[in-house]
Design an enzyme around this catalytic site. Structure first.
Site, short mmCIF file in Angstrom:
data_model
loop_
_atom_site.label_atom_id
_atom_site.label_comp_id
_atom_site.label_asym_id
_atom_site.label_seq_id
_atom_site.Cartn_x
_atom_site.Cartn_y
_atom_site.Cartn_z
N ILE A 19 36.16 5.19 39.06
CA ILE A 19 35.39 4.90 37.84
C ILE A 19 35.42 3.40 37.49
O ILE A 19 34.51 2.92 36.80
CB ILE A 19 35.88 5.78 36.66
CG1 ILE A 19 34.79 5.91 35.60
CG2 ILE A 19 37.19 5.26 36.08
CD1 ILE A 19 35.02 7.02 34.60
N GLY A 40 47.57 6.66 36.31
CA GLY A 40 46.29 7.29 36.66
C GLY A 40 45.10 6.39 36.40
O GLY A 40 45.14 5.18 36.65
N VAL A 41 44.06 6.98 35.85
CA VAL A 41 42.82 6.25 35.63
C VAL A 41 43.02 5.14 34.58
O VAL A 41 42.45 4.05 34.68
CB VAL A 41 41.68 7.23 35.27
CG1 VAL A 41 41.84 7.86 33.93
CG2 VAL A 41 40.33 6.57 35.39
N ASP A 42 43.88 5.40 33.62
CA ASP A 42 44.23 4.42 32.57
C ASP A 42 44.81 3.15 33.20
O ASP A 42 44.37 2.03 32.91
CB ASP A 42 45.26 5.09 31.65
CG ASP A 42 45.45 4.38 30.32
OD1 ASP A 42 44.71 3.42 30.06
OD2 ASP A 42 46.34 4.79 29.56
N SER A 131 42.26 14.85 31.60
CA SER A 131 43.40 15.78 31.51
C SER A 131 43.83 16.46 32.82
O SER A 131 44.83 17.18 32.82
CB SER A 131 43.18 16.89 30.46
OG SER A 131 43.31 16.37 29.15
N THR A 132 43.08 16.24 33.91
CA THR A 132 43.40 17.01 35.13
C THR A 132 44.36 16.28 36.08
O THR A 132 44.60 16.74 37.18
CB THR A 132 42.13 17.41 35.90
OG1 THR A 132 41.45 16.23 36.35
CG2 THR A 132 41.20 18.23 35.04
N GLY A 133 44.91 15.14 35.62
CA GLY A 133 45.91 14.44 36.43
C GLY A 133 47.29 14.71 35.86
O GLY A 133 47.77 15.84 35.85
N ALA A 134 47.89 13.67 35.30
CA ALA A 134 49.23 13.78 34.73
C ALA A 134 49.32 14.86 33.65
O ALA A 134 50.39 15.46 33.45
CB ALA A 134 49.66 12.44 34.16
N TYR A 135 48.22 15.10 32.94
CA TYR A 135 48.24 16.08 31.84
C TYR A 135 48.13 17.53 32.30
O TYR A 135 48.25 18.45 31.49
CB TYR A 135 47.17 15.75 30.80
CG TYR A 135 47.58 14.63 29.85
CD1 TYR A 135 48.78 13.93 30.02
CD2 TYR A 135 46.80 14.29 28.76
CE1 TYR A 135 49.16 12.92 29.16
CE2 TYR A 135 47.17 13.28 27.88
CZ TYR A 135 48.35 12.59 28.08
OH TYR A 135 48.73 11.59 27.21
#
Ligand code: ADP
Length: 184
Positions: A19, A40-42, A131-135
């Site tokens: 992204i 992650g993406v963050d 939400s589908t990674g670390a969460y």
């Protein structure tokens, strides 16, 4: 399998990618409630976007959200060195088995992000699979909620040109594409 769909005037597209490479008006960050960066993406967005994004986050935190950003809410900053123009930071729910309002909060994360984009007059928005990674939200469940949330929003507001889901893995893209076939 189809990767492009239409809801009213808005294109909904599914792609595999990173992204941080998107040139959309906004990319959405799956942040945590501190919205001060993370993994992650963050992490990828702040690393590649540079320190300006974090500076803006700090100002918003100090003025508007001193306790942190609640799950399901969204804020917007510039995009620093990224090609996108803005980053919309939202907080998805942590998966706790499915009976803790996870779906409702995930809908809010998507719809509040879209609401902010529309309020700012933006036309193109890219989402990761929030939400589908670390969460830990199972991707098969999350994609249903994500696509329904976007569809419901776009059926009421047709000012956006394009919403892109940028999936990080081929397997996530396949799961989203199969679900999109059901929903759109
Ligand atoms: P969360 O804490 O909301 O689960 P993560 O960043 O851990 O957020 O993961 C969310 C999704 O984003 C995961 O499916 C992960 O594979 C994906 N992801 C990680 N990095 C990127 C990236 N650079 N571009 C797009 N998606 C990404």
């Amino acid at each position: 399998m189809r990767k492009e769909f239409k809801v009213g005037k808005t294109n909904v597209r599914l792609i595999r990618g990173d992204i941080t490479n998107m040139e959309t008006d906004a990319i959405v960050n799956a942040a945590n409630s501190s919205f001060m960066g993370g993994g992650g993406v963050d992490g990828a967005i702040h690393r590649k976007g540079g320190p300006k994004i974090l500076e803006e986050c700090k100002k918003i935190r100090a003025t508007e959200w001193p306790q942190g950003l609640p799950t399901g809410k969204a804020i917007i900053t510039g995009a620093g060195n990224l090609k996108a123009r803005h980053v919309i930071h939202t907080v998805g729910p942590v998966w706790r088995g499915g009976n803790h309002r996870e779906a409702e909060l995930l809908v809010q994360a998507y719809q509040n992000s879209l609401r902010l984009a529309v309020a700012k007059g933006l036309k193109t928005v890219a989402f990761p699979s929030i939400s589908t990674g670390a969460y830990g939200y199972p991707v098969e469940d999350a994609c249903h909620v994500a696509l329904e949330a976007v569809k419901e929003f776009l059926e009421k507001k047709d000012s956006l040109d394009e919403v892109v889901f940028v999936l990080f893995s081929e397997s996530a893209l396949e799961v989203y594409a199969a679900e999109a076939e059901e929903i759109f």
